[in-house]
Design a protein around this motif. Structure first.
Motif, PDB file in Angstrom:
ATOM      1  N   ASN A  64       3.821  -1.400   3.478  1.00  0.00           N
ATOM      2  CA  ASN A  64       3.151  -0.122   3.244  1.00  0.00           C
ATOM      3  C   ASN A  64       4.117   1.053   3.336  1.00  0.00           C
ATOM      4  N   GLY A 100       0.814  -1.198   0.000  1.00  0.00           N
ATOM      5  CA  GLY A 100       0.000   0.000   0.000  1.00  0.00           C
ATOM      6  C   GLY A 100       0.851   1.254   0.000  1.00  0.00           C
ATOM      7  N   ILE A 141      -1.999   4.245   7.203  1.00  0.00           N
ATOM      8  CA  ILE A 141      -2.343   2.899   6.761  1.00  0.00           C
ATOM      9  C   ILE A 141      -2.368   1.984   7.985  1.00  0.00           C
ATOM     10  N   THR A 177      -6.004   7.378   3.453  1.00  0.00           N
ATOM     11  CA  THR A 177      -5.922   6.283   4.414  1.00  0.00           C
ATOM     12  C   THR A 177      -6.048   4.957   3.688  1.00  0.00           C
ATOM     13  N   GLY A 178      -5.467   3.933   4.288  1.00  0.00           N
ATOM     14  CA  GLY A 178      -5.563   2.592   3.741  1.00  0.00           C
ATOM     15  C   GLY A 178      -5.689   1.589   4.872  1.00  0.00           C
TER      16      GLY A 178
END
Length: 274
Positions: free
Chosen positions: A187, A156, A196, A163-164
């Protein structure tokens, strides 16, 4: 629009329907655009390729059934606002290889059931979230029989205020001895306000297994940036190369050859805007 251009340039043989069958007499490679309710059946011993292009901001449900010794190379591409769940049920000796790219706000859910010996699944996915976008990926792999293998890697990238989230679970049943399972979440944050959250998990009831899982959330490598700057690159170029390499590791393994180069270009353009 990026998705429309990709669909046009790939010139896929697009399937339109709710049930897609691959057998010895069917085309070995197909594509489906904006599936809503879709069942995919791959007959025993058949090798197939499928691209799922989630072009609309809608919810999709896809079920995949693999016969004994069947194999499916699957590519999923998500447009803005699209979300999809994919449930794969696998028989003995079957193999499902999936590649996923999410370049806009959206969600992807995967569930793999390895229900007979020697079944195997692999997922390589990446999401890139910019501005205030939110991307979410969930992966559940169920080892219900002995001697099965699974691999999942989801990367990610988040910039701006994006946001993740990643949620993963590897489940190993009591009789699923000789399981080999790996799950990783990697990430990269490109800004101080980006976030994240990642949560990989193992649930194991057998004792003869090899299972690993891990997660990282970090920033760009300042030492690597400095190294590249000493060789004539600007700071912006050095950082862009780092991020492209991080994402490109997944994109290069996308099963669909027509999509691979186009996705690499789309990733570069998205990163330029971040």
């Amino acid at each position: 629009m990026e998705m429309e251009r990709i669909i046009r340039e790939c010139a896929f043989d697009v399937f339109r329907g709710e049930e897609l069958r691959f057998d010895a007499s069917a085309a070995a490679e197909r594509a489906v655009v904006a599936p809503q309710e879709l069942t995919v059946r791959v007959a025993a011993g058949v090798a197939a390729r499928l691209s799922l292009l989630h072009a609309a901001a809608e919810r999709s449900q896809v079920r995949v059934e693999l016969g004994a010794g069947a194999s499916l190379a699957l590519t999923q591409l998500f447009g803005t606002g699209a979300s999809a769940s994919l449930h794969a049920v696998q028989a003995a000796g079957s193999r499902c290889t999936a590649g996923m790219v999410l370049l806009a706000e959206g969600a992807a859910e995967y569930r793999f059931e390895l229900n007979a010996p020697d079944a195997e699944c692999a997922l390589d996915g990446v999401f890139v979230a910019g501005d205030a976008e939110h991307c979410e990926v969930g992966v559940r792999v169920e080892h219900n029989a002995a001697g099965c293998r699974s691999h999942s890697l989801v990367k990610g990238v988040a910039g701006g205020t994006a946001t993740g989230a990643f949620r993963g679970l590897v489940y190993v049943a009591q009789d699923a001895q000789r399981t080999d399972a790996r799950q990783q979440s990697r990430n990269l944050l490109l800004g101080r306000e980006a976030r994240i959250a990642t949560r990989p998990q193992l649930e194991i009831y057998a004792d003869d297994v090899k299972c690993t899982h891990g997660a990282t959330v970090g920033q760009l490598d300042d030492d690597a940036v400095l190294y590249m700057r000493q060789r004539g690159l600007s700071e912006a170029q050095a950082r862009a190369l780092q991020v492209e390499g991080f994402v490109g590791d997944v994109v290069s393994r996308i099963p669909s050859e027509p999509l691979r180069a186009l996705l690499a270009e789309a990733v570069s353009r998205k990163l330029e805007r971040m």
